[in-house]
Design a protein around this motif. Structure first.
Motif, PDB file in Angstrom:
ATOM      1  N   VAL A   1       0.854  -1.191   0.000  1.00  0.00           N
ATOM      2  CA  VAL A   1       0.000   0.000   0.000  1.00  0.00           C
ATOM      3  C   VAL A   1       0.889   1.240   0.000  1.00  0.00           C
ATOM      4  O   VAL A   1       1.785   1.370   0.843  1.00  0.00           O
ATOM      5  CB  VAL A   1      -0.926   0.022   1.235  1.00  0.00           C
ATOM      6  CG1 VAL A   1      -1.872   1.228   1.159  1.00  0.00           C
ATOM      7  CG2 VAL A   1      -1.708  -1.274   1.351  1.00  0.00           C
ATOM      8  N   HIS A   2       0.629   2.154  -0.938  1.00  0.00           N
ATOM      9  CA  HIS A   2       1.390   3.394  -1.014  1.00  0.00           C
ATOM     10  C   HIS A   2       0.447   4.589  -1.119  1.00  0.00           C
ATOM     11  O   HIS A   2      -0.743   4.432  -1.438  1.00  0.00           O
ATOM     12  CB  HIS A   2       2.376   3.358  -2.187  1.00  0.00           C
ATOM     13  CG  HIS A   2       3.486   2.377  -1.979  1.00  0.00           C
ATOM     14  ND1 HIS A   2       3.376   1.047  -2.351  1.00  0.00           N
ATOM     15  CD2 HIS A   2       4.712   2.508  -1.402  1.00  0.00           C
ATOM     16  CE1 HIS A   2       4.494   0.412  -2.025  1.00  0.00           C
ATOM     17  NE2 HIS A   2       5.320   1.270  -1.450  1.00  0.00           N
ATOM     18  N   LEU A   3       0.998   5.766  -0.873  1.00  0.00           N
ATOM     19  CA  LEU A   3       0.190   6.976  -0.732  1.00  0.00           C
ATOM     20  C   LEU A   3       0.642   8.037  -1.718  1.00  0.00           C
ATOM     21  O   LEU A   3       1.835   8.335  -1.823  1.00  0.00           O
ATOM     22  CB  LEU A   3       0.326   7.523   0.695  1.00  0.00           C
ATOM     23  CG  LEU A   3       0.120   6.516   1.832  1.00  0.00           C
ATOM     24  CD1 LEU A   3       0.459   7.156   3.174  1.00  0.00           C
ATOM     25  CD2 LEU A   3      -1.317   5.995   1.830  1.00  0.00           C
ATOM     26  N   ASP A   4      -0.311   8.621  -2.426  1.00  0.00           N
ATOM     27  CA  ASP A   4      -0.051   9.749  -3.298  1.00  0.00           C
ATOM     28  C   ASP A   4      -0.191  11.034  -2.481  1.00  0.00           C
ATOM     29  O   ASP A   4      -1.034  11.109  -1.579  1.00  0.00           O
ATOM     30  CB  ASP A   4      -1.064   9.746  -4.452  1.00  0.00           C
ATOM     31  CG  ASP A   4      -0.531  10.445  -5.684  1.00  0.00           C
ATOM     32  OD1 ASP A   4       0.550  11.046  -5.599  1.00  0.00           O
ATOM     33  OD2 ASP A   4      -1.205  10.410  -6.725  1.00  0.00           O
ATOM     34  N   TRP A   5       0.610  12.045  -2.787  1.00  0.00           N
ATOM     35  CA  TRP A   5       0.535  13.293  -2.023  1.00  0.00           C
ATOM     36  C   TRP A   5      -0.857  13.900  -2.054  1.00  0.00           C
ATOM     37  O   TRP A   5      -1.324  14.441  -1.060  1.00  0.00           O
ATOM     38  CB  TRP A   5       1.561  14.298  -2.579  1.00  0.00           C
ATOM     39  CG  TRP A   5       1.501  15.630  -1.880  1.00  0.00           C
ATOM     40  CD1 TRP A   5       2.133  15.967  -0.715  1.00  0.00           C
ATOM     41  CD2 TRP A   5       0.775  16.794  -2.299  1.00  0.00           C
ATOM     42  NE1 TRP A   5       1.835  17.268  -0.377  1.00  0.00           N
ATOM     43  CE2 TRP A   5       1.006  17.789  -1.334  1.00  0.00           C
ATOM     44  CE3 TRP A   5      -0.047  17.081  -3.390  1.00  0.00           C
ATOM     45  CZ2 TRP A   5       0.442  19.073  -1.426  1.00  0.00           C
ATOM     46  CZ3 TRP A   5      -0.615  18.349  -3.490  1.00  0.00           C
ATOM     47  CH2 TRP A   5      -0.363  19.324  -2.513  1.00  0.00           C
ATOM     48  N   ASN A   6      -1.539  13.784  -3.186  1.00  0.00           N
ATOM     49  CA  ASN A   6      -2.846  14.428  -3.297  1.00  0.00           C
ATOM     50  C   ASN A   6      -4.000  13.550  -2.821  1.00  0.00           C
ATOM     51  O   ASN A   6      -5.164  13.827  -3.120  1.00  0.00           O
ATOM     52  CB  ASN A   6      -3.098  14.912  -4.736  1.00  0.00           C
ATOM     53  CG  ASN A   6      -3.037  13.796  -5.753  1.00  0.00           C
ATOM     54  OD1 ASN A   6      -3.024  12.625  -5.398  1.00  0.00           O
ATOM     55  ND2 ASN A   6      -3.016  14.159  -7.029  1.00  0.00           N
ATOM     56  N   GLY A   7      -3.710  12.522  -2.056  1.00  0.00           N
ATOM     57  CA  GLY A   7      -4.766  11.741  -1.420  1.00  0.00           C
ATOM     58  C   GLY A   7      -5.043  10.395  -2.046  1.00  0.00           C
ATOM     59  O   GLY A   7      -5.809   9.602  -1.493  1.00  0.00           O
ATOM     60  N   GLY A   8      -4.450  10.109  -3.176  1.00  0.00           N
ATOM     61  CA  GLY A   8      -4.685   8.828  -3.823  1.00  0.00           C
ATOM     62  C   GLY A   8      -4.092   7.672  -3.036  1.00  0.00           C
ATOM     63  O   GLY A   8      -3.014   7.789  -2.447  1.00  0.00           O
ATOM     64  N   LEU A   9      -4.819   6.551  -3.027  1.00  0.00           N
ATOM     65  CA  LEU A   9      -4.347   5.328  -2.384  1.00  0.00           C
ATOM     66  C   LEU A   9      -3.986   4.318  -3.470  1.00  0.00           C
ATOM     67  O   LEU A   9      -4.731   4.172  -4.455  1.00  0.00           O
ATOM     68  CB  LEU A   9      -5.437   4.748  -1.482  1.00  0.00           C
ATOM     69  CG  LEU A   9      -5.950   5.674  -0.373  1.00  0.00           C
ATOM     70  CD1 LEU A   9      -7.145   5.050   0.342  1.00  0.00           C
ATOM     71  CD2 LEU A   9      -4.844   6.000   0.617  1.00  0.00           C
ATOM     72  N   TYR A  10      -2.882   3.621  -3.288  1.00  0.00           N
ATOM     73  CA  TYR A  10      -2.423   2.654  -4.280  1.00  0.00           C
ATOM     74  C   TYR A  10      -2.164   1.314  -3.613  1.00  0.00           C
ATOM     75  O   TYR A  10      -1.481   1.256  -2.581  1.00  0.00           O
ATOM     76  CB  TYR A  10      -1.148   3.162  -4.972  1.00  0.00           C
ATOM     77  CG  TYR A  10      -1.438   4.279  -5.949  1.00  0.00           C
ATOM     78  CD1 TYR A  10      -1.524   4.033  -7.310  1.00  0.00           C
ATOM     79  CD2 TYR A  10      -1.659   5.571  -5.494  1.00  0.00           C
ATOM     80  CE1 TYR A  10      -1.821   5.049  -8.206  1.00  0.00           C
ATOM     81  CE2 TYR A  10      -1.955   6.594  -6.377  1.00  0.00           C
ATOM     82  CZ  TYR A  10      -2.037   6.324  -7.736  1.00  0.00           C
ATOM     83  OH  TYR A  10      -2.337   7.330  -8.619  1.00  0.00           O
ATOM     84  N   VAL A  11      -2.722   0.266  -4.199  1.00  0.00           N
ATOM     85  CA  VAL A  11      -2.534  -1.086  -3.699  1.00  0.00           C
ATOM     86  C   VAL A  11      -1.847  -1.893  -4.798  1.00  0.00           C
ATOM     87  O   VAL A  11      -2.364  -1.981  -5.920  1.00  0.00           O
ATOM     88  CB  VAL A  11      -3.871  -1.731  -3.288  1.00  0.00           C
ATOM     89  CG1 VAL A  11      -3.661  -3.180  -2.858  1.00  0.00           C
ATOM     90  CG2 VAL A  11      -4.528  -0.934  -2.163  1.00  0.00           C
ATOM     91  N   ASN A  12      -0.687  -2.424  -4.488  1.00  0.00           N
ATOM     92  CA  ASN A  12       0.118  -3.164  -5.470  1.00  0.00           C
ATOM     93  C   ASN A  12       0.320  -2.373  -6.755  1.00  0.00           C
ATOM     94  O   ASN A  12       0.280  -2.916  -7.862  1.00  0.00           O
ATOM     95  CB  ASN A  12      -0.514  -4.530  -5.758  1.00  0.00           C
ATOM     96  CG  ASN A  12      -0.419  -5.465  -4.561  1.00  0.00           C
ATOM     97  OD1 ASN A  12       0.414  -5.292  -3.679  1.00  0.00           O
ATOM     98  ND2 ASN A  12      -1.290  -6.466  -4.527  1.00  0.00           N
ATOM     99  N   GLY A  13       0.521  -1.063  -6.607  1.00  0.00           N
ATOM    100  CA  GLY A  13       0.867  -0.203  -7.722  1.00  0.00           C
ATOM    101  C   GLY A  13      -0.284   0.383  -8.497  1.00  0.00           C
ATOM    102  O   GLY A  13      -0.070   1.218  -9.382  1.00  0.00           O
ATOM    103  N   ALA A  14      -1.522  -0.025  -8.210  1.00  0.00           N
ATOM    104  CA  ALA A  14      -2.684   0.469  -8.944  1.00  0.00           C
ATOM    105  C   ALA A  14      -3.560   1.330  -8.038  1.00  0.00           C
ATOM    106  O   ALA A  14      -3.633   1.121  -6.826  1.00  0.00           O
ATOM    107  CB  ALA A  14      -3.504  -0.690  -9.509  1.00  0.00           C
ATOM    108  N   SER A  15      -4.226   2.294  -8.632  1.00  0.00           N
ATOM    109  CA  SER A  15      -5.089   3.207  -7.884  1.00  0.00           C
ATOM    110  C   SER A  15      -6.225   2.431  -7.217  1.00  0.00           C
ATOM    111  O   SER A  15      -6.887   1.613  -7.843  1.00  0.00           O
ATOM    112  CB  SER A  15      -5.669   4.265  -8.830  1.00  0.00           C
ATOM    113  OG  SER A  15      -6.594   5.092  -8.157  1.00  0.00           O
ATOM    114  N   CYS A  16      -6.438   2.723  -5.927  1.00  0.00           N
ATOM    115  CA  CYS A  16      -7.466   1.995  -5.173  1.00  0.00           C
ATOM    116  C   CYS A  16      -8.068   2.928  -4.126  1.00  0.00           C
ATOM    117  O   CYS A  16      -7.792   2.821  -2.931  1.00  0.00           O
ATOM    118  CB  CYS A  16      -6.852   0.759  -4.509  1.00  0.00           C
ATOM    119  SG  CYS A  16      -8.057  -0.339  -3.728  1.00  0.00           S
ATOM    120  N   GLY A  17      -8.864   3.879  -4.578  1.00  0.00           N
ATOM    121  CA  GLY A  17      -9.549   4.782  -3.675  1.00  0.00           C
ATOM    122  C   GLY A  17      -8.743   6.015  -3.336  1.00  0.00           C
ATOM    123  O   GLY A  17      -7.692   6.291  -3.932  1.00  0.00           O
TER     124      GLY A  17
END
Length: 241
Positions: free
Chosen positions: A88-104
């Motif tokens: 799980v990784h975090l985009d500065w503008n609030g995007g959530l990423y799971v295994n490299g793909a956008s997820c909420g």
């Protein structure tokens, strides 16, 4: 597995049904007057939506790192419940990423957009897809995913919501006790695209350049040629204050 979310002391749940948006409802509740710690949530079969009401006691920019606490809280919560191979990784503008793909995403609103004012309230919302938008055409959007497609089908929404609030509280307490350094240290290992070219829009404004890092209060430092500009984290505030 629990049937309803279990929140820490001083947090109170408000469950919504149908299409009602918890993020909007939480802002309404905060505007008319409610206690900090209200958790408004809507657990549909295909998505989890929730929002937490906060009552900052500092200026707007100093209060904005609450958004980062909530984002890291989500990462910690899903990381504790998901299979070990799920990243799980975090985009500065609030995007959530799971295994490299956008997820909420995580989003934020406050009673004011004026950096010189102390907000009466701040609301941080979570939107998380649980099932594919179109289960009949898997793979049509490889840059987007959902928990089902990432092997998280056994995670109950109420357990994830409970964990999100609990882990968020841990980080808020750490921030209040130890300042922003622990938050920066944790976020740095989870952030996407630091040191890379980025291109995104917030409202009607488009930004692009090299994401070189953040300032003390997590404002983005964006370099374009020889110029580095600061985009305050409050730029992410939703709606009209």
């Amino acid at each position: 597995m629990t049937s309803t979310p279990q929140f820490p002391p001083l947090f109170e749940g408000m469950e919504l049904t149908g299409m009602t948006d918890p993020f909007a409802k939480a802002q309404l509740q905060a505007t008319v007057g409610c206690d900090a710690g209200l958790v408004v949530y809507n657990m549909a079969a295909d998505q989890l939506r929730a929002a937490i009401v906060f009552a900052p006691e500092v200026g707007l920019e100093q209060a904005m790192p609450v958004l980062v606490c909530c984002a890291i809280g989500f990462q910690n919560a899903l990381g504790a419940l998901a299979p070990p191979e799920v990243g799980v990784h975090l985009d500065w503008n609030g995007g959530l990423y799971v295994n490299g793909a956008s997820c909420g995403r995580i989003q934020v609103a406050a009673s004011t957009h004026d950096s010189g004012e102390d907000p009466d309230w701040m609301v941080v919302g979570l939107e998380l897809p649980l099932l594919p938008i179109d289960p009949n055409t898997p793979g049509n959007a490889p840059d987007q995913t959902c928990l089902f497609e990432e092997g998280c089908v056994d995670i109950a929404s109420e357990d994830l919501l409970s964990a999100w609030v609990r882990h968020t509280l841990v980080w808020i307490n750490r921030m209040e006790d130890s300042g922003l350094k622990p938050l920066h240290d944790e976020w740095r290992g989870l952030a996407k695209n630091v040191g890379e070219d980025v291109s995104f829009s917030i409202g009607d404004t488009h930004y692009e350049g090299v994401f070189v890092g953040v300032d003390e209060h997590f404002g983005m430092l964006l370099r374009d040629g020889n110029e580095t500009r600061l985009i305050p984290l409050s730029t992410l505030l939703q709606g009209a204050a």
